[in-house]
Design a protein around this motif. Structure first.
Motif, mmCIF file in Angstrom:
data_model
loop_
_atom_site.group_PDB
_atom_site.id
_atom_site.type_symbol
_atom_site.label_atom_id
_atom_site.label_comp_id
_atom_site.label_asym_id
_atom_site.label_seq_id
_atom_site.Cartn_x
_atom_site.Cartn_y
_atom_site.Cartn_z
ATOM 1 N N THR A 191 -26.286 4.251 7.884
ATOM 2 C CA THR A 191 -27.714 3.994 8.307
ATOM 3 C C THR A 191 -27.791 2.734 8.440
ATOM 4 O O THR A 191 -27.527 1.998 7.580
ATOM 5 N N THR A 196 -29.784 6.708 11.651
ATOM 6 C CA THR A 196 -28.460 7.205 11.156
ATOM 7 C C THR A 196 -27.590 7.577 12.156
ATOM 8 O O THR A 196 -27.775 8.299 13.149
ATOM 9 N N GLU A 739 -32.686 12.518 9.630
ATOM 10 C CA GLU A 739 -31.832 11.834 9.508
ATOM 11 C C GLU A 739 -30.063 12.293 9.827
ATOM 12 O O GLU A 739 -29.306 11.822 9.580
#
Length: 888
Positions: A191, A196, A739
């Protein structure tokens, strides 16, 4: 000589002065120079004094050279100037002579540029991919260790083949290898900011930097304690550091989030130091002793110790293998007669490319020879036009050797001009080809460019070409007899027979080389066309794929399949999407293989168990892929946890392992695994590429293998352009987990194209070479026939005046090229037959001496030759007899 204060005068500069200044003056001059050098060292510094000293030395050398040249002039009288001055005169005269013929210069330089540029391009690829693929020092001492299990086959495996316990056996037991490290490959999510991204990662036992012989660009490598404990430290590739972190030096020592956990960045890899494209290096968590001995998923890298050779290392590894066999053979039957084999890291990774590299280098070498023959023909024609010029120079006292040297100098000037233009073309070609190679699944991180080695090779090729194409015209151009040539008032008829014979030889060479290249390209094209017609065993169109890796730190095993179920549901309702599935692998790159036992069969040992690729697939997999169900059924939603375990076999597995019928048979992976009933047989997809036969494959329902795999591919079948739905697919995944990155995005067609790219590039390059060869051969044939016809203008005029038909005149003229074309074609065909034996490994389902392909190449060559000869023959047959009879 020391300059008083201890600083020595430049040695080679003093040697030059001593060679030029003779007698008693020499010591005085050197002494004065040394005193002044010492003074300047104290006033302006050593480097300034050295520059001054060299300037003084050269000022003494130049008058000496001039005096030497004048002395030689006095000795030779009218024989010419000294060697250097003569050479400069030849170069100046050659440049002026070439500039005075701009059309000839442009054609010759352009032809040479194409030939030399092709050589520069191919050599740059071969150099970067095969000859010098790594920038590691002493790379011939960098080795990998492979295994060979006779019961599993004869192949020596170097990739994902070694267990941690075997790594420890080698590391602790070898004296010929040092810096022994092992690594496994995987993926981690990193990240940076709000983004990410998945990075291809390596998990290491040991610090690889000393083994590779390089230093980190910043920071350090792993220390022994970090590796032993499996600390959360990381090393990033130079390209990720630049592209994702803006080359921020403060990143070293800072932390980044990896799968949601903080890791300390301890180092940055040097530029270009990528092993299999791994952008992230981490210590392998867990002591090697905690892994089962039979879990072979690691690779080993080491360096030969001082004084050790590859042979001595292999002898020692054989001893280690026997010791392991004696100690563990009872529990692991695969150790029976097994081998440990060391090979250089370069050989392990680039051996597969060498046949194609050799073929391309040979082909481009033939192109250069063909270019030389073509330019030689141009120079022969030009030499006839310069007969009077050569005769005048000989009448004024120039010897034949002097003229040959002058003509060869002109050829070298042409060659260097063509070489410079060729380097420019090669540079553009390298830039274009770099993009194509960047997408290939190469084990080396190739960085193409016009390096010093490429420039040296190109310069050598240009000089060699200049000598080859310039020698025959130089010898021919220096043979004119001054008196006869001057009496002929500059007419070029003198020596026409010799020139015609030389041009016919050149045409024969061109046809032979063109036949070789056309045959080779025809074989590759035929092979590639056959490969494109291979049925992959499923529908490869409108199919988008991408990969997702769920971090174990964020997803428990029982959460993995529910996540992928939600992804399939949301992606499935996107407009334009027909069906969706997930799988652990898909054609054309299957890589997960397992052994299994068949109920009712008792093999002699575990090593004798059958093997098959094992694919975890969701219920809609076969529908999405377009794989037909031949017998039984496909997976359904009912095949989930709690239901009887089922599996599906492909046709290749059914034929090999279940000759009496596969449906209803039961198999299992090991004694601790449940029995699975085969409920269906599906078609065999080309799981190793179009050029490999389908291998046995078993499918397991992802609903019954929940949590087995945290890395799965998403397969999306569309009725629109496959890539057009990618933004919507990303949004659907982000709506479940913002993410969660996706990577390895490509269509199935792109996956097959990537796998076939080396074959495609080789075919394309050789086809271009073949087409270029045909053009050059046609130009050569045209030139010979046109020149021969011009020498027979009066004869042709007489024939036409006496009533000869145009067709008979055309046949007469065309016969001028018949003999060299026929001989060249036969020689080229024989060469193609011989070369075909070495091309077999590059071909698919055709022989290197395929009669139909060679016959087609011969027909094409004959057609081009006939057309090239017919055009000047047609012109000759239309001559006006009166004009022709007045021509001489």
């Amino acid at each position: 000589m020391s300059a008083g204060g201890g600083e020595r005068t430049p040695r080679w500069a003093s040697w030059l002065v001593a060679r030029v200044v003779r007698g008693p003056e020499r010591d005085a001059v050197l002494g004065d120079l040394a005193e002044e050098f010492e003074a300047r060292c104290g006033e302006a510094g050593v480097w300034s004094a050295r520059v001054w000293y060299w300037g003084q030395a050269l000022s003494f050398v130049r008058p000496g050279v001039v005096r030497a040249l004048r002395g030689r002039e006095e000795q030779k009288g009218s024989g010419g100037a000294g060697t250097m001055e003569t050479l400069l005169q030849d170069i100046r005269y050659g440049v002026r002579s070439i500039v005075r013929s701009p059309v000839f210069a442009v054609i010759a330089v352009a032809t040479l540029a194409l030939g030399i540029g092709a050589n520069a391009l191919v050599f740059a690829v071969v150099d970067g991919l095969v000859l010098n693929p790594f920038s590691f020092p002493d790379r011939d001492r960098l080795v990998g260790v492979g295994t060979q299990f006779p019961r599993l086959g004869d192949q020596v495996l170097f990739v994902e083949h070694m267990s941690p316990a075997e790594f420890v056996d080698i590391r602790d037991g070898s004296r010929t290898l040092e810096g022994v490290v092992a690594w496994d490959m995987g993926n981690r999510q990193i990240t940076f900011g709000d983004v990410t991204e998945n990075l291809f990662s390596g998990f290491w036992y040991g610090d690889v930097f000393p083994t590779l012989g390089v230093q980190p660009a910043m920071g350090r490598g792993f220390d022994e304690q970090e590796v032993r404990r499996g600390d959360r430290v990381a090393i990033l590739s130079h390209r990720v550091w630049q592209q994702r972190f803006g080359a921020d030096p403060s990143l070293v020592g800072g932390t980044v989030l990896m799968n949601g956990d903080p890791y300390t960045v301890v180092g940055i890899m040097p530029p270009g130091t990528l092993l299999y494209g791994m952008d992230l290096w981490l210590p392998m968590p867990g002591d090697p002793a905690t892994f089962p001995r039979g879990r072979r998923q690691f690779q080993i890298l080491a360096r030969l110790a001082d004084g050790a050779t590859l042979e001595s290392a292999n002898t020692e590894l054989a001893t280690i293998a026997r010791r392991i066999e004696q100690e563990y053979g009872g529990a692991f039957e695969e150790y029976a007669d097994w081998r440990l084999v060391a090979s250089t890291w370069t050989d392990i990774n680039v051996a597969q490319f060498r046949p194609a590299a050799l073929m391309l280098m040979g082909s481009v070498g033939f192109v250069l020879l063909l270019v030389c023959a073509n330019v030689a023909s141009l120079l022969l024609a030009r030499a006839s036009g310069r007969a009077r010029e050569m005769a005048v120079r000989m009448a004024l006292g120039a010897g034949r050797r002097r003229l040959i040297r002058q003509l060869l100098t002109e050829s070298v000037v042409l060659g260097l001009a063509g070489g410079a233009a060729g380097v420019l073309l090669g540079w553009f070609g390298v830039r274009g080809l770099s993009g194509a190679l960047a997408v290939l699944p190469l084990p080396v991180s190739i960085e193409l460019g016009v390096s010093v080695r490429v420039l040296a090779y190109t310069a050598f090729a240009a000089l060699l070409a200049a000598i080859i194409f310039g020698l025959a015209p130089a010898l021919y151009g220096s043979r004119f007899e001054p008196q006869r040539t001057l009496q002929a008032e500059g007419q070029s008829v003198l020596g026409s027979g010799t020139r015609l014979r030389l041009q016919r030889v050149m045409v024969g060479i061109e046809v032979a080389l063109a036949m070789l290249l056309v045959s080779g390209s025809a074989l590759l094209v035929h092979s590639f066309v056959r490969l494109q017609r291979v049925d992959p065993g499923f529908r490869a169109d409108h199919l988008l794929t991408m990969r997702m890796t769920l971090a174990h730190e964020r997803y428990a095993p029982d959460q993995i399949e529910p996540f992928f179920m939600r992804v399939r549901e949301r992606v499935g309702v996107i407009p334009g999407v027909v069906s969706v599935a997930t799988a652990s692998q898909f054609p054309p790159r299957a890589f997960l293989r397992n052994r299994f036992a068949i109920e009712g069969q008792a093999p002699a040992s575990d090593a004798a168990l059958p093997t098959a690729y094992t694919t975890i697939a969701s219920p809609a997999y076969f529908e999405t892929m377009g794989v037909p169900v031949l017998r039984g059924r496909a997976f359904t939603e009912a095949d989930r946890e709690g239901a009887p375990f089922v599996t599906i076999a492909n046709e290749a597995a059914a034929r090999r392992y279940f000759p009496d019928g596969a449906v209803g048979q039961r198999i299992r992976e090991d004694e601790d695994s449940p029995w699975m009933e085969i409920v269906g047989v599906v078609g065999s997809a080309r799981n190793n590429g179009l050029d490999a036969e389908p291998q046995p494959e078993l499918y397991v329902s992802s609903l019954q293998a929940a949590g087995w795999f945290n890395q799965l591919f998403l397969l999306v079948r569309t009725e629109v352009d496959a890539r057009s739905v990618l933004p919507a697919v990303r949004e659907a995944i982000a709506s479940i987990d913002p993410e969660q990155p996706v990577y390895a995005i490509q269509t199935i067609e792109e996956a097959f194209a990537t796998l076939q790219a080396p074959r495609r590039i080789s075919t394309l390059l050789l086809t271009l070479f073949g087409a270029f060869a045909l053009v050059l051969a046609a130009v050569g044939i045209y030139g010979v026939v046109a020149y021969a016809a011009s020498q027979r203008t009066r004869e042709i005029g007489v024939r036409i005046a006496l009533g000869a038909e145009q067709a008979s005149v055309r046949r007469l003229v065309v016969r001028q090229a018949f003999v060299p074309v026929l001989l060249g074609g036969l020689i080229g065909l024989a060469g193609a037959v011989a070369a075909g034996r070495f091309m077999t490994s590059l071909l698919y389902e055709i022989d290197g001496n395929d009669p139909a392909t060679l016959a087609a190449a011969l027909v094409v060559m004959a057609g081009i030759a006939l057309l090239a000869a017919w055009l000047p023959a047609r012109h000759a047959s239309r001559l006006d007899p009166l004009v022709a009879l007045r021509a001489e």
